[in-house]
Design a protein around this motif. Structure first.
Motif, PDB file in Angstrom:
ATOM      1  N   GLY A 182       0.833  -1.192   0.000  1.00  0.00           N
ATOM      2  CA  GLY A 182       0.000   0.000   0.000  1.00  0.00           C
ATOM      3  C   GLY A 182       0.869   1.243   0.000  1.00  0.00           C
ATOM      4  O   GLY A 182       2.090   1.167   0.158  1.00  0.00           O
ATOM      5  N   GLY A 183       0.264   2.383  -0.177  1.00  0.00           N
ATOM      6  CA  GLY A 183       1.039   3.619  -0.207  1.00  0.00           C
ATOM      7  C   GLY A 183       0.275   4.705  -0.927  1.00  0.00           C
ATOM      8  O   GLY A 183      -0.960   4.662  -1.007  1.00  0.00           O
ATOM      9  N   ALA A 184       1.005   5.668  -1.439  1.00  0.00           N
ATOM     10  CA  ALA A 184       0.383   6.842  -2.049  1.00  0.00           C
ATOM     11  C   ALA A 184       0.844   6.997  -3.490  1.00  0.00           C
ATOM     12  O   ALA A 184       1.986   6.693  -3.832  1.00  0.00           O
ATOM     13  N   HIS A 185      -0.070   7.490  -4.314  1.00  0.00           N
ATOM     14  CA  HIS A 185       0.187   7.725  -5.742  1.00  0.00           C
ATOM     15  C   HIS A 185      -0.219   9.156  -6.057  1.00  0.00           C
ATOM     16  O   HIS A 185      -1.332   9.587  -5.736  1.00  0.00           O
ATOM     17  N   LEU A 186       0.697   9.907  -6.654  1.00  0.00           N
ATOM     18  CA  LEU A 186       0.417  11.291  -7.030  1.00  0.00           C
ATOM     19  C   LEU A 186       0.866  11.527  -8.464  1.00  0.00           C
ATOM     20  O   LEU A 186       1.878  10.994  -8.907  1.00  0.00           O
ATOM     21  N   GLU A 236      -3.783  14.242  -9.852  1.00  0.00           N
ATOM     22  CA  GLU A 236      -4.341  12.929  -9.514  1.00  0.00           C
ATOM     23  C   GLU A 236      -3.685  12.440  -8.239  1.00  0.00           C
ATOM     24  O   GLU A 236      -2.467  12.529  -8.087  1.00  0.00           O
ATOM     25  N   GLU A 237      -4.473  11.936  -7.314  1.00  0.00           N
ATOM     26  CA  GLU A 237      -3.930  11.415  -6.066  1.00  0.00           C
ATOM     27  C   GLU A 237      -4.756  10.221  -5.618  1.00  0.00           C
ATOM     28  O   GLU A 237      -5.978  10.240  -5.647  1.00  0.00           O
ATOM     29  N   ARG A 238      -4.049   9.164  -5.263  1.00  0.00           N
ATOM     30  CA  ARG A 238      -4.714   7.937  -4.808  1.00  0.00           C
ATOM     31  C   ARG A 238      -3.952   7.370  -3.625  1.00  0.00           C
ATOM     32  O   ARG A 238      -2.739   7.491  -3.544  1.00  0.00           O
ATOM     33  N   VAL A 281       4.941   6.104  -3.695  1.00  0.00           N
ATOM     34  CA  VAL A 281       5.776   5.812  -2.521  1.00  0.00           C
ATOM     35  C   VAL A 281       5.100   4.755  -1.661  1.00  0.00           C
ATOM     36  O   VAL A 281       4.020   4.997  -1.123  1.00  0.00           O
ATOM     37  N   PRO A 282       5.708   3.562  -1.534  1.00  0.00           N
ATOM     38  CA  PRO A 282       5.146   2.540  -0.650  1.00  0.00           C
ATOM     39  C   PRO A 282       5.268   2.948   0.808  1.00  0.00           C
ATOM     40  O   PRO A 282       6.206   3.641   1.198  1.00  0.00           O
ATOM     41  N   GLY A 283       4.296   2.489   1.614  1.00  0.00           N
ATOM     42  CA  GLY A 283       4.391   2.672   3.054  1.00  0.00           C
ATOM     43  C   GLY A 283       3.873   3.994   3.574  1.00  0.00           C
ATOM     44  O   GLY A 283       3.814   4.195   4.775  1.00  0.00           O
ATOM     45  N   ILE A 284       3.515   4.933   2.689  1.00  0.00           N
ATOM     46  CA  ILE A 284       2.944   6.205   3.136  1.00  0.00           C
ATOM     47  C   ILE A 284       1.456   6.005   3.422  1.00  0.00           C
ATOM     48  O   ILE A 284       0.743   5.370   2.642  1.00  0.00           O
ATOM     49  N   GLY A 285       0.993   6.547   4.554  1.00  0.00           N
ATOM     50  CA  GLY A 285      -0.374   6.291   4.979  1.00  0.00           C
ATOM     51  C   GLY A 285      -1.444   6.907   4.114  1.00  0.00           C
ATOM     52  O   GLY A 285      -2.543   6.375   3.989  1.00  0.00           O
ATOM     53  N   SER A 286      -1.157   8.046   3.493  1.00  0.00           N
ATOM     54  CA  SER A 286      -2.165   8.708   2.676  1.00  0.00           C
ATOM     55  C   SER A 286      -1.486   9.615   1.677  1.00  0.00           C
ATOM     56  O   SER A 286      -0.321   9.991   1.836  1.00  0.00           O
ATOM     57  N   ALA A 287      -2.253   9.978   0.641  1.00  0.00           N
ATOM     58  CA  ALA A 287      -1.728  10.908  -0.353  1.00  0.00           C
ATOM     59  C   ALA A 287      -1.480  12.278   0.275  1.00  0.00           C
ATOM     60  O   ALA A 287      -0.554  12.988  -0.125  1.00  0.00           O
TER      61      ALA A 287
END
Length: 554
Positions: free
Chosen positions: A75-79, A377-379, A219-225
């Motif tokens: 899991g992680g954040a995508h921007l 875009e952010e996921r 970035v893997p391991g980030i709790g939120s975008a």
């Protein structure tokens, strides 16, 4: 005939032991990860009892490198961010104004007084002279400030276009300079984002350019975008600007070439500053968390020679004048210059906590983003999805392993057991090498490991079948085993070399998940050949030396 020298045995078992030791931390993933993060925090100055306790979760004498889990597993954040390259045009024009002003002041007899005019174009500077008859001379002087474009595409072109319009001199960036500036801005933003994310402790981010002005960040391991945006979006732009006056409202009229900025610590206090800074954070070479003379957290900094010279010259010429330290559009402090400050070193004080001063030092060292970012875009990929992927990968690996183990035992009996022991060692060596490299494991990477498990026994199958053939020619068991390994070696090398070349091509030509698959496949081929040719042979030799059978069944 069937002998392995002592030094070879020691070397084989030594490599196996090292591989198993490197793979061991992955069996205690959560504990080792907490220990590593705590150690990193302690090294950065956060030596708290809590971090000391977490750092002790894993013995310091054991390897502590672990395989990084990719975005699809953890899991992680995508921007997806768009860089506002127009911001750089504005900064460029603001920095150019003092040069234009000083150059035209030297021609006051010909051009008269000069005044900066407001303009809506980001890449334009408009200067009005009081003697229109001297406009040609003004254009000539300003054109002398132009420089060649520093890019291959703009070779031979000038960075400024200067024209006259009535009593106004209009200076704009040339198209070649805009293209070169855009390219530099994207590269600088990529590097700064990468340094910021890496320095705050996250692992293996994916940061790629998309198109002409966009950047993909995963970035893997980030709790939120939002957490990732907080790390990336902080500009940490440090400037030192002359103070014109103080104001009580943000609505105060600053005048052309000036700006109104709020105070960071003082409520309802604003400063009118000259927009053109004397020194910027780009001239910083180091920034470290420290403490001021009262023991409060602060940040010490040091300029490069160019910045140190500017800083020293300005303080020498403006003793008794206030000087604003501006961070991200807020005045941190505005001390009065008491004396000449040579050497280019200083300290930023404010109402910081230890953590805030540490983070600020990290951001200043990484540098200021050259332009603002718009997040298109952010996921956030939750850890639940990652856990499902891990469970699916585990299930596939278990099924593949059981199928291979069962086949080998059913087909080759005791020799199949030797091959299965080597298979377990093989998988451990793969994880040991991945940990040593600091590689990231993704779903395609797991697919590469599953494929390796299926392929790992191929070399043993070739050897065992060759041994069967040698036994049919009425040779003794020792001679048959020795010839089996010798004659199967060329076929093993040929088969695995072609697959390894395919993995290399995938790694060189591919990106992202494809490269992850190529890495695990390539490492799996190397470890498979090692375990099949050396480890299984050593196991067979040890068994044969102990039992000395008259006949064998393969």
């Amino acid at each position: 005939m069937l002998q392995i020298e002592l030094w070879k045995r020691v070397l084989i078992w030594g490599l196996v032991a090292i591989g198993l030791a490197l793979a061991l931390p992955n069996a205690f993933y959560s504990r080792v990860e907490q220990s590593n993060d705590a150690q990193a925090a302690i090294e950065k100055g956060a030596d708290t009892p809590e971090n000391q306790e977490k750092a002790g979760l894993w013995p310091s004498f054991l390897p502590s490198s672990i395989v990084n889990l990719g975005l699809d597993l953890r899991g992680g954040a995508h921007l997806l961010a768009e860089v506002r390259v127009e911001d750089v045009y504005v900064q460029r024009m603001e920095a150019l104004w003092p040069e234009v002003r000083d150059a035209l002041r030297g021609e006051r007899a010909a051009v008269g007084t000069i005044r900066l005019q407001e303009t809506d174009a980001a890449d334009q500077l408009r200067v009005r002279i009081s003697q229109p008859e001297g406009i040609d001379r003004a254009v000539e002087v300003v054109s002398g400030l132009a420089r060649p474009v520093t890019s291959l595409t703009g070779a031979g072109a000038s960075d400024l276009d200067v024209i006259a319009q009535g009593a106004d001199v209009i200076i704009t960036l040339s198209e070649a300079e805009k293209l070169a500036t855009d390219e530099r801005t994207l590269r600088q933003a990529l590097e700064i984002i990468r340094r910021r994310i890496d320095e705050v402790g996250t692992r293996e981010p994916t940061i790629q350019r998309q198109g002409t002005d966009r950047i993909l960040i995963q970035v893997p391991g980030i709790g939120s975008a939002a957490e990732l945006k907080a790390i990336i979006g902080t500009t940490a732009q440090l400037t030192f600007q002359p103070v014109v006056s103080r104001a009580n409202s943000a609505d105060a009229a600053p005048g052309v070439g000036n700006e109104v900025l709020p105070s960071l610590d003082e409520k309802d206090v604003y400063y009118i500053l000259e927009q053109a800074p004397v020194v910027t954070g780009e001239q910083l070479v180091d920034a470290q968390p420290s403490f001021d003379q009262n023991g409060r957290p602060a940040v010490s900094f040091r300029f490069n020679p160019q910045g140190a010279r500017k800083f020293g010259d300005y303080t020498a010429e403006n003793i008794g004048s206030p000087f604003a330290i501006v961070l991200d559009g807020e005045v941190v402090s505005a001390p009065v210059i008491q004396s000449h400050i040579p050497g280019g070193s200083g300290i930023i004080t404010g109402n910081f906590t230890v953590e805030e001063s540490t983070n600020l030092a990290v951001l200043l060292r990484a540098g200021a983003l050259p332009a603002g970012l718009d997040f298109l875009e952010e996921r956030t990929i939750g850890p639940e999805l990652g856990q499902d992927s891990i469970d699916a990968g585990k299930l596939a690996s278990v099924v593949a392993s059981l199928a291979v183990v069962g086949f080998m035992v059913a087909s080759y009996g005791l020799f199949g057991i030797f091959a299965n022991i080597a298979l377990v060692i093989n998988v451990a060596l793969i994880f040991g090498l991945l940990s040593l490299m600091g590689a990231t494991l993704t779903l395609p990477g797991i697919a590469g490991i599953v494929l390796t498990i299926g392929m790992a026994v191929d070399a043993n199958v070739l050897v065992f079948e060759r041994i069967r053939e040698e036994l049919r020619t009425a040779k003794g068991p020792a001679r048959a085993i020795s010839l089996g390994y010798e004659k199967a070696l060329s076929a093993i090398v040929d088969a695995n070399l072609t697959t390894f070349l395919t993995a290399v091509i995938l790694f060189v030509m591919g990106s992202g998940p494809v490269r992850g698959f190529a890495v695990t496949l390539g490492l799996g081929i190397v470890t498979s050949v090692f375990t099949a040719v050396y480890v299984t042979r050593l196991l067979v030799v040890l068994w044969f030396d102990r039992k000395r059978p008259k006949t064998i069944e393969v």
